[in-house]
Design an enzyme around this catalytic site. Structure first.
Site, mmCIF file in Angstrom:
data_model
loop_
_atom_site.group_PDB
_atom_site.id
_atom_site.type_symbol
_atom_site.label_atom_id
_atom_site.label_comp_id
_atom_site.label_asym_id
_atom_site.label_seq_id
_atom_site.Cartn_x
_atom_site.Cartn_y
_atom_site.Cartn_z
ATOM 1 N N LYS A 115 31.303 58.680 49.455
ATOM 2 C CA LYS A 115 32.629 58.081 49.550
ATOM 3 C C LYS A 115 33.686 59.180 49.588
ATOM 4 C CE LYS A 115 34.805 53.890 47.802
ATOM 5 N NZ LYS A 115 34.811 52.851 46.747
ATOM 6 N N GLU A 159 31.269 37.648 39.021
ATOM 7 C CA GLU A 159 32.242 36.884 38.233
ATOM 8 C C GLU A 159 31.637 35.627 37.609
ATOM 9 O OE1 GLU A 159 34.399 39.459 41.097
ATOM 10 O OE2 GLU A 159 32.753 38.021 41.309
ATOM 11 N N ARG A 196 35.649 32.505 42.357
ATOM 12 C CA ARG A 196 34.200 32.474 42.577
ATOM 13 C C ARG A 196 33.472 31.820 41.399
ATOM 14 N NH1 ARG A 196 32.339 38.041 45.247
ATOM 15 N NH2 ARG A 196 31.757 36.686 46.956
#
Length: 619
Positions: free
Chosen positions: A281, A365, A393
């Site tokens: 990254k 979640e 969610r």
């Protein structure tokens, strides 16, 4: 000297470049990304990490017919550049400009719109199933990060894919990061695979040696039957293959020649394939490589929006983090949970000081909500800090596991209301609606930063499910005093004025106060009320307004359908209300990306709109 990047006008143009040219092109793309994203703002680290991966996909697939689904989608900038949108990058994430995520409505090359994590495999599998049923012929690829793989939806999709054996390719982009550092058993499993590449090395060396003779080929065929035994010796686990996927990797996602070779082979496999790709990254930009979390999302150089909110000490997430750290010292039962967002929700310091009472469950979640419920049932006081858009969610878990059982879970709902540049998939404009409709749920909103701690302290004393929702930024109106105490279901009358009452939710109180200053100059003196509780409503105060013949305006940074205003008008008419009523809220539509202040103005929710609504109502 013309650049290779300037020679690309459509995805098919990438096919003509050699591996050496693609390497040169990758450097040009990184220069373009760094130069442009630092100006416009956006997701930088993740896109710098997928340059060679994206080029390899474009080299090996024909996007005129093949479909690529990007999980989350914030790493799709390179894809956007290569699919005809490079010249629009000055408008990235700006109002009416190109989105920071894939959108079907934006380009024919965006196969599926994404913004939330862990969705790509399900969507890509759906596309692959449609292809097979309709007897069409094209490739389907899902690109998913190692952090997104922790989401239950991704594992459900892999389970389905492995069982039914649909032909498609999953690219597991493994950079050991989502936004914050990844956690959990799956992340640990991938770490083990990263440091154990010996299996593929041994397998290739054996095949190359044996396939040089007829006898050797015969031996190779025999060895194929015992390859599982060899794999078990040198690879920590065969999780993906045991789920029915052909596993290839780990391979260097920045080695274009190797990526092209692997993708060429993968296309020939008649069934599901998972290619485990290792990337870095922030690659190519030293600051982003050293601080991938910091450079995950960057603000534009000339971004002066919310200039009064730059002090991190006055932002809601910081205030929340300070509160739980202080409270945890006194309350040993307090625990905090997050779903891969310790930085964004302000829990970093708590995690350092109370590691045994901090739980980062990864991008999950639903699990975090039911985990909180289990903790609450056993005597702990859990606080689940989560963005409004991501809490959606866990809607079923909030109903079934928390509220039906009336368990004292506190939801610290961050990024409520408009968040701005991330657009439709991230705007927190539904939480008042989806939380308020659930029995046993109590919903509050502080009108300014310091009031958040007062509400949190009150919530910890209550034995019920409670959601406290607050915006991303800090205060922009600094003349409000926090409540000294919270009384269940009671609002605060800030200004006791004439026959028009403005009842506002949370941050919108500040807009109402600015509007009031303008109204006073017009000779109008409205009553200003902070609806500290969205649920339950303060029926006594509403009854008082009805009995005194007030006209009423409600203001909320939520959709109107099922929102605060709809509950207020229902209660008003039950109380015999005969006056004028106006609800300022978002229309029945998704709110696009754009600067926060601009969107509040465009949708008629800023102080100017409130002022004009009062004047119109009086006239």
């Amino acid at each position: 000297m013309s650049k290779l990047l300037d020679k690309i006008s459509s995805p098919i143009d990438v096919h003509k470049f050699s591996n050496k040219e693609l390497t040169i092109l990758s450097n040009e793309i990184r220069e373009f990304l760094i130069d442009n994203v630092l100006k416009t703002g956006g997701h930088l680290s993740s896109n710098l990490g997928v340059v060679e991966l994206t080029l390899s996909l474009y080299k090996n697939f024909n996007l005129e017919k093949d479909k690529i689904v990007w999980d989350v989608g914030h790493q799709s900038y390179v894809h956007k550049m290569l699919s005809g949108r490079k010249n629009q990058f000055s408008t990235l994430r700006k109002y009416k400009g190109i989105s920071g995520f894939p959108k079907i409505s934006e380009s024919e090359y965006d196969a599926f719109g994404t913004g939330h994590s862990s969705t790509s495999i399900s969507a890509a599998l759906g596309i692959a199933r449609a292809r097979d049923i309709l007897k069409e012929d094209y490739n389907v690829v899902a690109v998913i990060g190692d952090g997104a793989l922790t989401g239950g939806m991704a594992l459900e999709a892999i389970n389905d894919l492995g069982f039914n054996k649909s032909k498609m390719i999953i690219i597991l982009n493994d950079n050991q990061m989502s936004i914050s550092k990844n956690v959990g058993a799956l992340s640990n499993h991938l770490n083990m695979l990263r440091v154990a590449p010996n299996y593929n090395k041994i397998k290739n060396e054996i095949n190359q040696t044996l396939n040089t003779s007829v006898v050797g080929k015969s031996v190779a065929n025999s060895i194929h039957k015992i390859k599982d035994s060899i794999k078990n010796l040198v690879v920590p686990s065969k999780m993906f293959e045991e789920m029915g996927l052909k596993y290839i990797g780990p391979i260097d996602g920045h080695d274009i020649e190797l990526m092209n070779e692997v993708l060429t082979r993968a296309k020939q496999i008649d069934g599901p394939v998972l290619i485990h790709v290792i990337t870095k990254k922030g690659k190519g930009y030293e600051l982003a490589e050293e601080n991938p979390n910091k450079y995950h999302g960057v603000s534009g150089i000339n971004d002066n929006t919310e200039k009064n909110n730059d002090n991190p000490e006055i932002k809601y997430s910081k205030a929340f983090g300070n509160f739980v750290v202080a409270e945890a010292e006194k309350n040993e039962k307090l625990v905090c949970l997050t779903a891969a967002m310790p930085d964004g929700t302000g829990l970093n310091e708590f995690a350092k000081l109370y590691p045994n009472r901090f739980f980062d469950v990864g991008i999950a979640e639903e699990h975090a909500t039911t985990l909180s419920a289990g903790m609450a049932s056993a005597g702990l006081r859990p606080i689940f800090a989560v963005y409004s858009t991501f809490l959606q969610r866990a809607f079923d878990q909030i109903i079934h596991d928390v509220c039906i059982q009336n368990l004292p879970v506190i939801f610290a709902v961050d990024r409520a209301g408009i968040v701005g540049d991330d657009g439709e998939t991230h705007q927190g404009v539904f939480d008042l609606s989806y939380l308020s409709l659930i029995p046993n749920m109590t919903v509050l909103a502080p009108k300014q930063v310091e009031e958040l701690s007062v509400m949190m302290k009150w919530a910890l004393k209550e034995n019920r499910p409670i959601a406290i929702r607050y915006p991303r930024e800090g205060d922009f109106y600094h003349k409000l005093t926090p409540l000294s105490e919270i009384k269940y279901g009671k609002w605060e009358k800030i200004i006791d004025g004439d026959k028009v009452a403005i009842i506002s939710v949370g941050k919108m109180v500040q807009y109402a106060m600015i509007a009031n200053e303008g109204l006073i100059k017009e000779g109008i003196n409205p009553t200003i009320i902070s609806a500290s509780f969205i649920k339950p409503l303060d029926l006594e105060m509403l009854k008082e307004l009805v009995e005194n013949n007030y006209d009423i305006i409600t203001v909320e940074d939520n959709v109107g359908n099922g929102g605060f205003g709809s509950y207020v008008i229902e209660s008003l008419y039950n109380l015999g209300f005969k006056g004028k009523f106006k609800s300022l809220s978002y229309k029945d539509e998704f709110i696009p990306h754009g600067k926060v202040d601009l969107l509040y103005s465009e949708y008629g929710l800023d102080s100017v709109a409130i002022k004009n609504t009062v004047i119109t109502m009086i006239k």
